[in-house]
Design an enzyme around this catalytic site. Structure first.
Site, PDB file in Angstrom:
ATOM      1  N   CYS A 101       0.834  -1.206   0.000  1.00  0.00           N
ATOM      2  CA  CYS A 101       0.000   0.000   0.000  1.00  0.00           C
ATOM      3  C   CYS A 101       0.871   1.259   0.000  1.00  0.00           C
ATOM      4  O   CYS A 101       1.807   1.367   0.783  1.00  0.00           O
ATOM      5  CB  CYS A 101      -0.911  -0.001   1.227  1.00  0.00           C
ATOM      6  SG  CYS A 101      -2.002   1.433   1.287  1.00  0.00           S
ATOM      7  N   CYS A 144       0.704   4.868   6.842  1.00  0.00           N
ATOM      8  CA  CYS A 144       0.113   4.735   8.186  1.00  0.00           C
ATOM      9  C   CYS A 144       1.135   4.038   9.112  1.00  0.00           C
ATOM     10  O   CYS A 144       1.552   2.906   8.828  1.00  0.00           O
ATOM     11  CB  CYS A 144      -1.176   3.926   8.113  1.00  0.00           C
ATOM     12  SG  CYS A 144      -2.272   4.517   6.802  1.00  0.00           S
ATOM     13  N   CYS A 179       0.750   0.262  10.265  1.00  0.00           N
ATOM     14  CA  CYS A 179       0.296  -0.793   9.348  1.00  0.00           C
ATOM     15  C   CYS A 179       1.414  -1.598   8.688  1.00  0.00           C
ATOM     16  O   CYS A 179       2.336  -1.039   8.089  1.00  0.00           O
ATOM     17  CB  CYS A 179      -0.608  -0.175   8.282  1.00  0.00           C
ATOM     18  SG  CYS A 179      -1.374  -1.422   7.233  1.00  0.00           S
ATOM     19  N   CYS A 218     -16.314  -8.943   6.392  1.00  0.00           N
ATOM     20  CA  CYS A 218     -15.636  -7.679   6.059  1.00  0.00           C
ATOM     21  C   CYS A 218     -14.407  -7.943   5.195  1.00  0.00           C
ATOM     22  O   CYS A 218     -13.530  -8.700   5.601  1.00  0.00           O
ATOM     23  CB  CYS A 218     -15.172  -6.972   7.320  1.00  0.00           C
ATOM     24  SG  CYS A 218     -16.409  -6.890   8.601  1.00  0.00           S
ATOM     25  N   CYS A 274     -19.344  -5.964   4.271  1.00  0.00           N
ATOM     26  CA  CYS A 274     -18.606  -4.743   4.595  1.00  0.00           C
ATOM     27  C   CYS A 274     -17.312  -4.762   3.782  1.00  0.00           C
ATOM     28  O   CYS A 274     -16.742  -5.834   3.561  1.00  0.00           O
ATOM     29  CB  CYS A 274     -18.283  -4.698   6.090  1.00  0.00           C
ATOM     30  SG  CYS A 274     -17.371  -3.210   6.567  1.00  0.00           S
ATOM     31  N   ARG A 281     -17.376  -2.023  18.402  1.00  0.00           N
ATOM     32  CA  ARG A 281     -16.653  -3.284  18.175  1.00  0.00           C
ATOM     33  C   ARG A 281     -15.295  -3.308  18.870  1.00  0.00           C
ATOM     34  O   ARG A 281     -14.457  -2.435  18.645  1.00  0.00           O
ATOM     35  CB  ARG A 281     -16.471  -3.542  16.676  1.00  0.00           C
ATOM     36  CG  ARG A 281     -15.789  -4.885  16.393  1.00  0.00           C
ATOM     37  CD  ARG A 281     -15.828  -5.277  14.922  1.00  0.00           C
ATOM     38  NE  ARG A 281     -17.169  -5.089  14.413  1.00  0.00           N
ATOM     39  CZ  ARG A 281     -17.473  -4.315  13.375  1.00  0.00           C
ATOM     40  NH1 ARG A 281     -16.531  -3.693  12.726  1.00  0.00           N
ATOM     41  NH2 ARG A 281     -18.712  -4.170  12.986  1.00  0.00           N
TER      42      ARG A 281
HETATM   43  N1  SAM Z   1      -6.542   0.542   3.335  1.00  0.00           N
HETATM   44  C1  SAM Z   1      -7.794   0.723   3.961  1.00  0.00           C
HETATM   45  C2  SAM Z   1      -7.832   1.890   4.893  1.00  0.00           C
HETATM   46  O1  SAM Z   1      -6.818   2.252   5.455  1.00  0.00           O
HETATM   47  O2  SAM Z   1      -8.914   2.444   5.083  1.00  0.00           O
HETATM   48  C3  SAM Z   1      -8.324  -0.507   4.658  1.00  0.00           C
HETATM   49  C4  SAM Z   1      -7.466  -1.423   5.478  1.00  0.00           C
HETATM   50  S1  SAM Z   1      -6.821  -0.785   7.006  1.00  0.00           S
HETATM   51  C5  SAM Z   1      -5.761  -2.119   7.449  1.00  0.00           C
HETATM   52  C6  SAM Z   1      -8.180  -0.798   8.147  1.00  0.00           C
HETATM   53  C7  SAM Z   1      -7.942  -0.312   9.568  1.00  0.00           C
HETATM   54  O3  SAM Z   1      -7.274  -1.299  10.333  1.00  0.00           O
HETATM   55  C8  SAM Z   1      -7.077   0.915   9.765  1.00  0.00           C
HETATM   56  O4  SAM Z   1      -7.777   2.093   9.542  1.00  0.00           O
HETATM   57  C9  SAM Z   1      -6.684   0.792  11.228  1.00  0.00           C
HETATM   58  O5  SAM Z   1      -7.603   1.479  12.053  1.00  0.00           O
HETATM   59  C10 SAM Z   1      -6.747  -0.704  11.489  1.00  0.00           C
HETATM   60  N2  SAM Z   1      -5.389  -1.238  11.714  1.00  0.00           N
HETATM   61  C11 SAM Z   1      -4.441  -1.449  10.788  1.00  0.00           C
HETATM   62  N3  SAM Z   1      -3.305  -1.902  11.344  1.00  0.00           N
HETATM   63  C12 SAM Z   1      -3.525  -1.989  12.675  1.00  0.00           C
HETATM   64  C13 SAM Z   1      -2.735  -2.377  13.799  1.00  0.00           C
HETATM   65  N4  SAM Z   1      -1.466  -2.754  13.652  1.00  0.00           N
HETATM   66  N5  SAM Z   1      -3.289  -2.345  15.021  1.00  0.00           N
HETATM   67  C14 SAM Z   1      -4.585  -1.949  15.178  1.00  0.00           C
HETATM   68  N6  SAM Z   1      -5.370  -1.580  14.157  1.00  0.00           N
HETATM   69  C15 SAM Z   1      -4.862  -1.585  12.925  1.00  0.00           C
HETATM   70 FE1  SF4 Z   2      -2.689   1.240   3.456  1.00  0.00          FE
HETATM   71 FE2  SF4 Z   2      -2.487   0.057   5.816  1.00  0.00          FE
HETATM   72 FE3  SF4 Z   2      -2.868   2.668   5.690  1.00  0.00          FE
HETATM   73 FE4  SF4 Z   2      -4.869   1.002   4.970  1.00  0.00          FE
HETATM   74  S1  SF4 Z   2      -3.982   1.221   6.992  1.00  0.00           S
HETATM   75  S2  SF4 Z   2      -4.180   2.839   3.900  1.00  0.00           S
HETATM   76  S3  SF4 Z   2      -3.658  -0.678   4.081  1.00  0.00           S
HETATM   77  S4  SF4 Z   2      -1.060   1.572   4.948  1.00  0.00           S
END
Ligand code: SAM
Ligand code: SF4
Ligand code: DTB
Length: 331
Positions: free
Chosen positions: A52, A56, A59, A96, A127, A265
């Site tokens: 991606c 973030c 992530c 989801c 979802c 949730r």
């Molecule tokens: N790329 C899309 C987005 O960012 O909207 C969807 C996937 S993203 C992995 C969905 C959510 O998972 C993120 O917004 C975050 O809140 C949560 N998330 C991701 N990595 C995480 C982590 N290491 N610990 C807790 N929550 C996490």
């Molecule tokens: Fe990409 Fe992860 Fe951020 Fe979602 S949370 S936008 S998958 S980097």
């Protein structure tokens, strides 16, 4: 009464209440609006993992992370339907599907819409979380039958830029407006334990509770610290930075009180949470969990552990779809 005019001072006041008073108020709100012994079961599937372009800090799927995850292509619809069948057999109510995209490409929309239609035809709530959406993409998903779109604001508006630099908080709100405009229900929450202050947690709940309409689902994740991500490495090197359990429960309780009709949730992070902390979260008004062995890229508690926990607590999986339940409550 559903209020969308909460002030930060009111939310800060709730956070500061003596714990037993906060829990009492949250449990009261929970009972007035939901069947308090029921938990909604949702199952996650990563339909496009890794690579991606967003940064973030939490992530594993960001190209900026050194998590060892390799970028994969959008998976086949047959694999999605097989996973959905398994989730349904395990008693899940909602399926989801998540993709590691900044936004979907128009050429991917046909495939994801087919997935929505296929999963919906199996009698599951659908979802998706695919990143930012244009108005047209939101309409295509709604036409395919998508019930919910997940798009998290993650943290307070002020803390947001310390976590993600490749998009703005406002862009998140813009996509949420497109989702609403297309008539879909919203799933929107965030992550606690990213080094934010109490004030940031107040700002996070405030941002959700003052949206024009509360999200129907509010996922509250506890950061899963993943090695190779900015936040995972930071937390691994300073273990004391991990979110305090009681502060996590307080966040759940304040979300429940300020957004009484929403499903709250208890999301990522349950793996490393004690049963007692999870039980406190349910008492604080959490009424939904992710089941199964895996979240998107990390491990989850698993069906047998969850079944044992629910049995121990005398709680049962929710069966009626949420909109029906909301109607029952309104009667
Ligand atoms: N790329 C899309 C987005 O960012 O909207 C969807 C996937 S993203 C992995 C969905 C959510 O998972 C993120 O917004 C975050 O809140 C949560 N998330 C991701 N990595 C995480 C982590 N290491 N610990 C807790 N929550 C996490
Ligand atoms: Fe990409 Fe992860 Fe951020 Fe979602 S949370 S936008 S998958 S980097
Ligand atoms: C949400 O708020 N949490 C889920 C779901 N929405 C998409 C994702 C949690 C991901 C946890 C880290 C991982 O497994 O990669």
């Amino acid at each position: 009464m559903i209020r969308t005019d909460w002030t930060r001072a009111e939310i800060a006041y709730l956070f500061e209440l003596p714990f037993s008073e906060l829990m009492f108020r949250a449990a009261e709100t929970h009972r007035a609006n939901h069947a308090a012994g029921e938990v909604q079961l949702c199952t996650l599937l990563s339909i496009k993992t890794g690579g991606c372009p967003e940064d973030c800090g939490y992530c594993s799927q960001s190209v900026t992370a050194n998590s060892g995850l390799k970028a994969e292509k959008l998976i086949d619809i047959d694999a999605v339907l097989a996973a959905a069948a398994e989730a349904k057999a395990a008693g899940s109510q909602r399926f989801c599907m998540g993709a590691a995209w900044r936004e979907p490409k128009d050429r991917d929309m046909g495939a994801v819409c087919d997935m929505v239609a296929g999963v919906k035809a199996m009698g599951l709530e659908t979802c998706m979380t695919l990143g930012m959406l244009s108005g047209e993409q939101a309409r295509q998903l709604a036409d395919a039958g998508l019930d919910y779109y997940n798009h998290n604001i993650d943290t307070s508006p002020e803390h947001y830029r310390d976590i993600i630099t490749t998009r703005t908080f406002q862009e998140r709100l813009d996509t949420l407006a497109e989702v609403r405009g297309a008539g879909m229900a919203v799933c929107c929450g965030g992550i606690v334990g990213m080094g934010e202050t109490r004030e940031d947690r107040v700002g996070f709940v405030h941002a959700l509770a003052t949206l024009p309409r509360h999200p129907e689902s509010v996922p509250v994740n506890a950061l899963v610290p993943i090695r190779g991500t900015v936040l995972g490495d930071l937390l691994a090197d300073t273990p004391l930075a991990r979110i305090d359990d009681i502060e996590f429960v307080r966040t759940v309780a304040v979300a429940r009180i300020t957004m009484p009709h929403s499903m709250v949730r208890l999301s990522a992070g349950r793996e490393s949470m004690s049963e007692a902390t999870q039980a406190l979260c349910f008492m604080a008004g959490a009424n939904s969990i992710f089941t199964g062995d895996k979240l998107l890229t990390t491990a989850n508690a698993g069906d047998s552990k969850d079944a044992a926990l629910l049995a121990k607590l005398g709680m049962v999986p929710m069966t009626a779809p949420e909109p029906m339940r909301a109607m029952e409550v309104a009667e």
